[in-house]
Enzyme design. Structure first.
Site, mmCIF file in Angstrom:
data_model
loop_
_atom_site.group_PDB
_atom_site.id
_atom_site.type_symbol
_atom_site.label_atom_id
_atom_site.label_comp_id
_atom_site.label_asym_id
_atom_site.label_seq_id
_atom_site.Cartn_x
_atom_site.Cartn_y
_atom_site.Cartn_z
ATOM 1 C CG ASP A 172 -5.080 -14.309 -21.836
ATOM 2 O OD1 ASP A 172 -4.060 -14.980 -21.598
ATOM 3 O OD2 ASP A 172 -5.827 -13.869 -20.944
ATOM 4 C CB CYS A 198 -8.942 -3.870 -22.058
ATOM 5 S SG CYS A 198 -9.383 -5.601 -22.098
ATOM 6 C CD GLU A 245 -9.389 -12.830 -22.344
ATOM 7 O OE1 GLU A 245 -8.311 -12.309 -22.021
ATOM 8 O OE2 GLU A 245 -10.299 -13.058 -21.522
ATOM 9 C CG HIS A 277 -2.197 -0.757 0.872
ATOM 10 N ND1 HIS A 277 -2.378 -2.073 1.195
ATOM 11 C CD2 HIS A 277 -3.300 -0.376 0.196
ATOM 12 C CE1 HIS A 277 -3.547 -2.461 0.746
ATOM 13 N NE2 HIS A 277 -4.135 -1.461 0.150
HETATM 14 C C1 PEP Z 1 -5.706 -9.710 -21.826
HETATM 15 O O1 PEP Z 1 -5.640 -10.940 -21.857
HETATM 16 O O2 PEP Z 1 -5.249 -8.976 -22.724
HETATM 17 C C2 PEP Z 1 -6.347 -9.025 -20.684
HETATM 18 C C3 PEP Z 1 -6.590 -7.737 -20.695
HETATM 19 O O3 PEP Z 1 -6.643 -9.780 -19.596
HETATM 20 P P1 PEP Z 1 -5.547 -10.285 -18.524
HETATM 21 O O4 PEP Z 1 -4.239 -9.610 -18.863
HETATM 22 O O5 PEP Z 1 -6.069 -9.911 -17.193
HETATM 23 O O6 PEP Z 1 -5.540 -11.747 -18.789
HETATM 24 MG MG MG Z 2 -6.832 -12.153 -20.480
#
Ligand code: PEP
Ligand code: MG
Length: 539
Positions: free
Chosen positions: A453, A500, A429, A188
């Site tokens: 992923d 993302c 993904e 933290h």
């Molecule tokens: C991804 O797989 O790009 C993603 C955003 O999820 P994570 O990195 O949490 O698997």
């Molecule tokens: Mg992922």
């Protein structure tokens, strides 16, 4: 000059005098006592004082760094009342017939060691918290809690370790950087440093006895290097970098409140990724348009049981309220593979990345899924929440999700519990989802492409395997074609598509993404204004 390498907890550059945080201005002695009740009474008084101090710290932190980051002091208040902790102290006093200071310090050390030896990074970081509350109790027993943490001139704080309460008590206008011998980037304290925009380096192998107050140092949070008594050359380079950063920051700050729009008028949303409610201060400070990925699994990790509906509801509601109407896309539980929670007994698998994870767990253990969905639909009443489902490979999974979510809403309605319908999307993904994205687009409100992923599964490269780092190429033509295809398929059905995964923050690809028609990029909060600049400079 002495130069040491640590781990950067927050990037930034500082040059100045150091202030050593002197902890050991009292010595804890083991004293034989003959009246345990008297010692226990002293502990009660010290605890009451500690609770009041923590409340004052909480109030101060709420004002300075926001409610989410201040929550750690509430946690400390709860830890002070923890039965196991208090029983251990009482037992030590009664069985060993020792003084209160010694009992608290020993129990604090023991508990802290237990946390520190755990595999889980989150639990490891709790070692500092239990040490913090024990030191507070000991100081109260000595009668000198909260020694002066304010400095008359800007300094680089150098300490063995820093507790969240020490960090927040400091007059942050006079802190150039934090350097600690111990501490994790996940603690933290590191989070507070990030929220306060103060460069911080942890795990620096410094010998504090050889350092003295007023000694000069350069802290390079970009490389994790600290230079004590730097040469003229290092000082000059640091001063130049500080100026350069200041100018960059000033320029970026002028972009706050502005649109992410190219010169030709093309707009794109830039949102931020978070792992917990405590990251939201940083999202707001960087003027993100919303939260594009709230990795809800961090609510499930580092615990010994599933988070309750109420616990989840509180976190999601807080996120929705803090973002005040801006979009908050919460991803349902994406546990499994590298993210484990022992209490779920997921079992050992030969290929965990290809195994029992994410939506596969939710669809086969619907009671876990339903609890989360109830919390999400209830929290949606308090702001602009969207729900996103991870690791989808088929239309059938989406239909199963819809069936379960309808059941959840029916139950809420029947119980007369307020809830709200929300926008619902899926992560793309897996190559399977990308290939059938034309079909999936008919079933959902949006797509968010998880390039981490998607790269792993498309290139058949375990994203955790460091040996394969040179082969892990998210710029691979196959990934870029998938992204284009997914965006086009979403648009054909009038849906939006964002990215993302980490690739969304890659400045080399921003222009290409905008040209492809990507509607949203969700990135680390610190990247938001940098991407805004790239987009605004684009023709
Ligand atoms: C991804 O797989 O790009 C993603 C955003 O999820 P994570 O990195 O949490 O698997
Ligand atoms: Mg992922």
């Amino acid at each position: 000059m002495e130069c040491l390498k640590g781990k950067s907890a927050y990037a930034g550059m500082a040059l100045g005098k150091i202030a050593l945080l002197d902890e050991a201005d009292y010595v804890i002695k083991r004293v034989k006592i003959d009246n345990p009740e008297y010692e226990l009474g002293r502990i009660e008084t010290a605890k009451k004082a500690a609770q009041a101090q923590l409340q004052a710290l909480y109030d101060k932190a709420v004002k300075e760094v926001g409610e989410a980051s201040a929550a750690i002091f509430e946690v400390h208040q709860m830890m002070l009342d923890d039965d196991d902790y208090n029983e251990a102290i009482e037992n030590t006093i009664r069985t060993q017939m020792v003084n209160a200071e010694y009992a608290v310090a020993t129990v604090g050390d023991n508990f802290s060691e237990v946390f520190a030896s755990m595999d889980d990074d989150y639990m490891k970081a709790r070692a500092a918290d239990v040490k913090d509350i024990s030191e507070r109790l000991v100081k109260n027993l000595f009668g000198n809690a909260d020694s002066n943490m304010n400095f008359n001139e800007p300094v680089i704080i150098v300490a063995d370790d820093l507790s969240p309460s020490q960090t927040v008590q400091m007059d942050k206008d006079n802190i150039l950087a934090f350097v600690t011998v111990h501490g994790s980037t996940n603690s933290h304290t590191a989070i507070l440093a990030r929220m306060m925009n103060i460069p911080a380096i942890v795990s620096v192998p410094a010998d504090l006895d050889k350092l003295s107050n007023g000694m000069e140092a350069v802290v390079d949070g970009f490389t994790g290097m600290v230079y004590f008594e730097p040469t003229e050359e290092i000082r000059e380079k640091a001063a130049a970098k500080i100026n350069e950063e200041k100018e960059k920051q000033e320029l970026l700050q002028t972009l706050k409140g502005k649109d992410n729009v190219t010169k030709s008028g093309k707009k794109i949303n830039i949102y931020a990724n978070i792992g917990s409610v405590s990251d939201i201060g940083y999202v707001l400070a960087n003027d993100a348009g919303g939260i594009g990925l709230f990795r809800s699994e961090f609510l499930y990790i580092g615990k010994d049981e599933l988070p309750s509906e109420e616990e989840q509801f509180t976190a999601y509601k807080q996120a929705a309220q803090m973002m005040a109407g801006k979009k908050v896309i919460i991803r349902t539980l994406d546990i499994g593979a590298d993210k484990q929670a022992d209490y779920l007994n997921l079992g050992k698998e030969d290929n965990p990345a290809l195994g029992y994870r994410a939506i596969r767990i939710c669809l086969t253990q619907p009671e876990i899924f339903k609890t989360q969905l109830r919390a999400l639909y209830r929290a949606a009443v308090y702001g602009n929440i969207s729900i996103m489902y991870p690791m989808i490979i088929s239309a059938d999974e989406v239909l199963q999700i819809k069936k379960i979510s309808e059941e959840v809403k029916e139950e809420l309605k029947k119980d007369e519990i307020p809830y709200k319908d929300v926008e619902e999307g899926i992560m793309i993904e897996t190559p399977a989802a990308a290939m059938i994205s034309d079909e999936l687009a008919k079933l959902v409100d949006f797509f968010s492409i998880g390039t981490n992923d998607l790269t792993q599964y498309t290139l058949a490269i375990d994203r955790q395997n460091q040996k394969l780092d040179t082969f892990f190429n998210p710029h691979h033509e196959a990934i870029l074609r998938f992204i284009k295809m997914v965006v086009d398929n979403a648009h054909k059905e009038g849906k939006w598509a964002g990215i993302c995964g980490e690739l969304g923050a890659d400045p080399e690809l921003t222009e290409q993404f905008v040209k492809m028609g990507v509607d949203e990029l969700s990135v680390a909060p610190s990247m938001v204004l940098k991407l805004r600049k790239i987009i605004r400079d684009m023709d």
